[in-house]
Structures are given as C-alpha cells and as structure tokens.
Scaffold this active site. Structure first.
Site, PDB file in Angstrom:
ATOM      1  N   TYR A  19       0.803  -1.221   0.000  1.00 43.46           N
ATOM      2  CA  TYR A  19       0.000   0.000   0.000  1.00 43.46           C
ATOM      3  C   TYR A  19       0.840   1.278   0.000  1.00 43.46           C
ATOM      4  O   TYR A  19       0.302   2.363   0.140  1.00 43.46           O
ATOM      5  CB  TYR A  19      -0.928   0.017   1.224  1.00 43.46           C
ATOM      6  CG  TYR A  19      -0.192  -0.188   2.538  1.00 43.46           C
ATOM      7  CD1 TYR A  19       0.388   0.887   3.210  1.00 43.46           C
ATOM      8  CD2 TYR A  19      -0.071  -1.458   3.097  1.00 43.46           C
ATOM      9  CE1 TYR A  19       1.067   0.708   4.400  1.00 43.46           C
ATOM     10  CE2 TYR A  19       0.600  -1.645   4.279  1.00 43.46           C
ATOM     11  CZ  TYR A  19       1.167  -0.559   4.932  1.00 43.46           C
ATOM     12  OH  TYR A  19       1.849  -0.740   6.116  1.00 43.46           O
ATOM     13  N   GLY A  20       2.143   1.204  -0.183  1.00 43.10           N
ATOM     14  CA  GLY A  20       2.993   2.388  -0.133  1.00 43.10           C
ATOM     15  C   GLY A  20       4.019   2.405  -1.240  1.00 43.10           C
ATOM     16  O   GLY A  20       3.678   2.349  -2.420  1.00 43.10           O
ATOM     17  N   THR A  21       5.291   2.454  -0.874  1.00 43.17           N
ATOM     18  CA  THR A  21       6.370   2.571  -1.863  1.00 43.17           C
ATOM     19  C   THR A  21       6.552   1.318  -2.700  1.00 43.17           C
ATOM     20  O   THR A  21       7.338   1.332  -3.648  1.00 43.17           O
ATOM     21  CB  THR A  21       7.714   2.949  -1.204  1.00 43.17           C
ATOM     22  OG1 THR A  21       8.129   1.889  -0.344  1.00 43.17           O
ATOM     23  CG2 THR A  21       7.611   4.258  -0.437  1.00 43.17           C
ATOM     24  N   LEU A  22       5.829   0.248  -2.385  1.00 40.08           N
ATOM     25  CA  LEU A  22       5.885  -0.974  -3.195  1.00 40.08           C
ATOM     26  C   LEU A  22       4.760  -1.031  -4.232  1.00 40.08           C
ATOM     27  O   LEU A  22       4.698  -1.966  -5.027  1.00 40.08           O
ATOM     28  CB  LEU A  22       5.826  -2.217  -2.297  1.00 40.08           C
ATOM     29  CG  LEU A  22       7.083  -2.470  -1.477  1.00 40.08           C
ATOM     30  CD1 LEU A  22       6.815  -3.466  -0.359  1.00 40.08           C
ATOM     31  CD2 LEU A  22       8.213  -2.952  -2.362  1.00 40.08           C
ATOM     32  N   GLU A  89      11.057  -3.703   5.180  1.00 42.77           N
ATOM     33  CA  GLU A  89      10.078  -3.254   6.162  1.00 42.77           C
ATOM     34  C   GLU A  89      10.605  -3.315   7.599  1.00 42.77           C
ATOM     35  O   GLU A  89       9.863  -3.046   8.538  1.00 42.77           O
ATOM     36  CB  GLU A  89       8.785  -4.075   6.038  1.00 42.77           C
ATOM     37  CG  GLU A  89       8.191  -4.090   4.635  1.00 42.77           C
ATOM     38  CD  GLU A  89       7.689  -2.731   4.152  1.00 42.77           C
ATOM     39  OE1 GLU A  89       7.862  -1.714   4.852  1.00 42.77           O
ATOM     40  OE2 GLU A  89       7.111  -2.689   3.056  1.00 42.77           O
TER      41      GLU A  89
END
Length: 180
Positions: A19-22, A89
């Site tokens: 849900y972010g930088t991935l 992470e």
C-alpha cells in the site's frame, strides 16, 4: 509451507498486500518487485487505517479501509521475495522490539470488473498471477500485510497524520518528491 521466522504460524505461499512505496509506479516496486511477481491486482484491506510516515505510510488496525495492490510471487522466488520485503520493512520476527512493521496474515478484498458491491467492489472473480478468488460471492483472500509495529502504532494513534480515504498515493502533494 513457509515458516520464515521461529514462532510464525505455518502458511502457504500467500500473496502480499502492499500500500505504499511498493505500489506499481512507486520507487520500491521497481527495486524489489520487478521480475519477482506474476500478478498484481488492486485490493482493499478492510478494518485498517493509513497514516503518513517519513516518506512512506503505515497501516494499522482500525475502522477504515486501505487501498493497495495484491501481489503474487513468481514460482521459485517466494523465499527470496519474503526475505527482501522483511528487510525493507525492518521486520525481524514476530513481536521483535526493533520491528518497524509486523508481518501479519489478513484478509483483503479484490475489486471486481463487474457486479460491483459496496464502494464499487465485487463479490468475487478470478485473480491474476495464481490468486484464485472464486466465483460470485467468493470471500476475501488471505495475504501477508506489513502493519506498523506496536510502538509505532501507539505513536500514530496519539499524534500521527491520518490519510483520508486510505490511499497513500493521494496522501502526497501532486508532484511531491518520491522517496527511495
């Protein structure tokens, strides 16, 4: 079966909810996921809230929805991908005091192409990249999700910046800097 850390419950090779930088188009997608996934599909993590972090977001348990992508690993690279994501992470094992995130199994919902229900989501459909969702009325899909660790969650709940709508990409200013 995969048991990546002692004390973790045994699991099959579950897909990953990101849900972010991935997310596709974000910098860590290219660095960590390119050539390692067979399928990517929009997905929603129910019962979660999204908070802004220092260049990346945090999801925590809560009364909301987080929008992201469900990823399936290429056969034969699951262990490698799991290790890369755990490192990125800052996940050292279940409940480790130095964890930035906890890797947990959660149920995610997949939007459908037709027969949309609540918030434009469908009840089922076949997933891409080996993620079988089933037919009409199929339930959610189990996936690995990296949620903020306990200490981070406490800090976010007391003074964090909640991202309205649960979409991280809309939580940044247009044209804002991309984080590594």
């Amino acid at each position: 079966m995969s048991t990546p850390h002692p004390g973790s419950p045994p699991t099959d090779e579950l897909p990953f909810f990101v849900y972010g930088t991935l997310l596709p188009g974000e910098p860590n997608h290219e660095l960590f996921l390119r050539g390692r996934t067979t399928g990517e599909r929009p997905a929603v993590l129910p019962r979660a809230l999204l908070y802004d972090g220092p260049g990346y977001p945090y999801a925590i348990d809560g009364h909301g929805r987080v929008h992201g992508t469900l990823l399936t690993a290429v056969p034969g690279v699951y262990g490698e991908l799991l290790g890369l994501l755990d490192h990125l992470e800052e996940y050292l094992g279940p409940g480790h005091p130095r964890n930035l995130y906890e890797r947990v199994v959660r149920e995610v919902e997949l939007p459908g192409e037709s027969g949309a229900g609540r918030d434009g989501e469908a009840a089922g459909g076949a997933g891409q990249g080996g993620v079988e969702v089933g037919g009409e009325g199929a339930g959610p899909v189990r996936a690995w999700v990296y949620l903020a660790a306990a200490a981070v969650t406490r800090s976010l709940r007391t003074g964090g910046s909640l991202i309205d709508g649960g979409r991280w990409v809309t939580g940044r200013p247009p044209g804002g800097p991309r984080t590594p």
